[in-house]
Design an enzyme around this catalytic site. Sequence first.
Site, PDB file in Angstrom:
ATOM      1  N   ASP A 523     -28.045 -19.165  88.328  1.00 46.36           N
ATOM      2  CA  ASP A 523     -28.273 -17.378  88.392  1.00 46.36           C
ATOM      3  C   ASP A 523     -27.857 -16.681  87.270  1.00 46.36           C
ATOM      4  OD1 ASP A 523     -27.470 -18.730  91.151  1.00 46.36           O
ATOM      5  OD2 ASP A 523     -26.331 -17.795  91.712  1.00 46.36           O
ATOM      6  N   ASP A 550     -32.105 -20.686  90.721  1.00 46.14           N
ATOM      7  CA  ASP A 550     -32.222 -19.526  91.439  1.00 46.14           C
ATOM      8  C   ASP A 550     -31.841 -18.373  89.955  1.00 46.14           C
ATOM      9  OD1 ASP A 550     -32.713 -19.986  93.709  1.00 46.14           O
ATOM     10  OD2 ASP A 550     -30.333 -19.824  94.204  1.00 46.14           O
TER      11      ASP A 550
END
Length: 696
Positions: A523, A550
């Site tokens: 992230d 991600d």
Amino acid sequence: MSEHRSTARHRRSRKLLAVGLPLTLATASLAVYGAGPGAITPQLASAASDVTSAAAPAWATATADGFASVNALGQNGTYGGRDGQTVTVRTQADLEKYATAAEPYVIVVAGTITMNPVGKEIKVASDKTIVGSGTSGHLVGGGFFLGQGVHNVIIRNLTIRDAYQGIWNDKDHDFDAVQMDGAHHVWIDHNDLRNMADGLIDVRKDSTYVTVSWNELSQNNKTFGIGWTENVTTDITIHHNWFRETEQRNPSTDNAAHAHLYNNYLEDVAGTSINSSYGNYSRGGTRMVLENSYFQGMKNPVIKDATATIVQRGNIFSGTSGRNESGGTAFDPKAYYSYTLDSAANVPSLLKSGTGPRPTIGTTASAAADVAPKAAAATTLTVAKDGTGQYRTVQAAVNAVPANNASRVVISIKPGTYRETVKVPSTKPHVTFQGTGASRKDTVIVFNNAAGTPKPDGSGNHGTSGSATVAVEADDFQARNLTISNDFDERANQSLSGHQAVALRTAADRVFLDGVIVEGDQDTLLLDTAAKDRLGRVYVTNSYVVGNVDFIFGRATAVIDRSVITLKKRWDGTSAGYVTAPSTAANRKGILIANSAVNGDVSDRTFYLGRPWHAGGDASLDPQTTVRNTTLGAAIRTTPWTDMGGFSWKDDRFAEYRNTGPGSGSASGDRPHLTDSQAASQEVADWLAGWTPTAS
């Protein structure tokens, strides 16, 4: 963001959306065009000229280097239309009107112009600068022609593309991006030229005093031809150009009196449908000097005729095969003009980030309603860790920005490592973070919060969004020449719940990141909006984004352009990850990765390009990632998209277009590709939707 999502909500499949582009004009354009998109209003043109001549931007007065800068044939260098009015055009009729005029003009192309008929080449007259407005200036299906005696012409910052008629070695459609027959003093700079029926650039019939610089030339057969004459006349400089997936004429140089090629990057990516037949070719009576260029994977990278000469110095050849020739004597380019060579080893990275249209060329800081008003003058606040600035921390400088400031504040950050968290609140728009070091690595803002890290006040944990090292909630934020990092140590914190650790979170509109590094693990880069129903556009260029899970995610309308996405291993040394996790609202644009590279020191076929994040199990979302015109490393899986939290990626919007590299692959049900018509509505300008990022 958690790797574990909510239960599934199944939805019907959607087709890829094609969103139109509402154009935004610069102030000069509004003065010329008035309120409507129709014909030019003649009585307003002089007023526009007065506005632009009072404080002409640097790009409107730029002059060429190389042979185009040499005084000859009655022309003193190449400066285009700088002595004339600046006009903004957005139709073929208006572009043709000003390009063919007898008077000098600086012509700004704002938006996409589709040529009719296909293959149309507008005949450009002398003393013209034709420049794209940021990255938004596109010519589709045609180009320009410079005839006998035409001189002092600059063609800059445009994307000229897609006149290709489906026949690879096309003999019937002589559709070029830029063709010149007998022209002189021409500068072709910072363009994206691709997929034309014939040449991308043809310098023919004794055209001379030409410089071709900082262009990306790609997806073409007969790329760049020079000559078509028995006379040994042409003087040409070709430097800092990226030839990518081009078969022949890279360039082919026939009977050039002086051909100086330096710091070019010729790349043939293995496993693609376009294979090089040769690179730089010296033909006939050509005398060529070839310096500090980088040839990667090219067949026959350098060849010459028996009658031609090539002097090679400092070039690098990686994975090349076949002919690599030199011989004879040529000339000393420094006898004609001065120049500085970049290291050949740096050429690939330099050109991948630096070629093609620039967001700062062809734009002004003032613009139409979609762009914030220009400040009369920027205020500068200085941050220095050693106490030599006004503030010792970045947050202290942000705190000093007045609430609801109407003008830009530049926070100039001296080299050093600033271990702190920084928040730019929504009440403080128009803020720029500017690193002042020689490199973006010299100025680092870093912290180590994770989602599971307890807050200092004991009120719970930070959560994913709260873990950000830098949080931007204010519109019109910019950052340049620095690094933003989250160095949370997963290995040392295995007992901690929530290892998501954001380096940079944006929740604002018109965020411009240029020349930055954003690095972390899971992230890394959260591209959000202020609310689900709010637009949040982000443009990232000339930058690096580093992570593993991600690590580019959120609901913003975001572009990663001409950048490097670096994949890294997990904390335990394993290779597995996901590049994007969009959570796009329906009828919005999501994440676009364009003209970039995705690579890293990780195992082959271990990373997905993306998966759909339905934040909070929201089935109304329609996540989107498009990856186009990008080099994909071998780490990318052959089926590059996957499901998430019970939601199928096939119900959302995931696609590729004309990617290259060992991680690319042909279209299939598990690997959707855009059609040409779909791709025409998924360009960078479509994502930015009328906003032209401009450095300020």
